[in-house]
Design an enzyme around this catalytic site. Structure first.
Site, PDB file in Angstrom:
ATOM      1  CB  VAL A  50      -1.210   0.142   1.317  1.00  0.00           C
ATOM      2  CG1 VAL A  50      -1.284   0.975   1.246  1.00  0.00           C
ATOM      3  CG2 VAL A  50      -1.654  -1.532   1.651  1.00  0.00           C
ATOM      4  CB  CYS A  51       4.008   2.180   1.111  1.00  0.00           C
ATOM      5  SG  CYS A  51       3.650   1.397   3.299  1.00  0.00           S
ATOM      6  N   PRO A  52       3.358   1.875  -1.092  1.00  0.00           N
ATOM      7  CG  PRO A  52       4.213   0.345  -2.944  1.00  0.00           C
ATOM      8  CD  PRO A  52       4.424   1.022  -1.133  1.00  0.00           C
TER       9      PRO A  52
END
Length: 201
Positions: A50-52
């Site tokens: 999810v972070c990218p």
């Protein structure tokens, strides 16, 4: 979970990768944001899933933040070397590319603890977002659990709302967006606003 709204943002000095790719050992929040608005975006880990999506979306909005005088800082518990490696990895190979904001390395977990966004297990940052005004005071915060990606446009809306209030002295009602009318913070102001807008809420 601590509420930092209305309080001085905790200062910190940590290693970081700056938006131009320079690696520094002593990035200081107060110095970097003096006289500016700031947005802190905490995220769990580099090279995850999810972070990218969030960090690339954040980079896509950098012109919006810059035009509003906002310094953007992303923070995770990864090292500055890992941040640098992730920035230097192409997007189609799992990287985020050369994002244009600072990526702070909270290796000691002191920043996530000061902002009270550290998950118990695993000990990574929740998806915390903080808007800090030009005096270093936190004016908005929201914290998402690890699986829940945030809406970066909402952060821009909050910057607009804060700047509108500072410039006009009027408050921003539900659903307010840049260009909308504000509301006088009084019984009369509320009554007048609701008589015109209640059905739109």
């Amino acid at each position: 979970m601590s509420v930092l709204v209305g309080k001085q943002a905790p200062d910190f000095t940590v290693p970081a990768v700056l938006g131009d790719g320079q690696i520094v050992d002593d990035f200081n929040l107060a110095q970097a944001t003096k006289g500016k608005y700031a947005v802190l975006v905490f995220y769990p880990l580099d090279f995850t899933f999810v972070c990218p999506t969030e960090l690339i979306a954040l980079d896509h909005r950098m012109d919006e933040f810059t035009s509003r005088g906002v310094e953007v800082i992303a923070v995770s518990i990864d090292s500055h070397f890992t941040h640098n490696a992730w920035r230097n990895t192409p997007i189609n190979e799992g990287g985020i590319g050369p994002v244009r904001y600072t990526m702070a390395a909270d290796i000691a977990h002191s920043v996530v603890k000061d902002y009270d966004v550290e998950a118990e297990a695993p000990a990574v940052a929740y998806r915390g977002s903080f808007l800090i005004d030009r005096d270093g005071v936190v004016r908005h915060q929201v914290v998402n659990d690890l699986p829940l990606g945030r809406n970066l446009d909402e952060l821009i809306r909050m910057v607009d709302a804060l700047q509108f209030f500072e410039e006009n002295g009027e408050v921003c009602p539900a659903g307010w967006t840049k260009g909308d009318a504000g509301m006088n913070a009084s019984p009369e102001g509320v009554a007048d606003y609701l008589s015109k807008k209640a059905e739109d809420l």
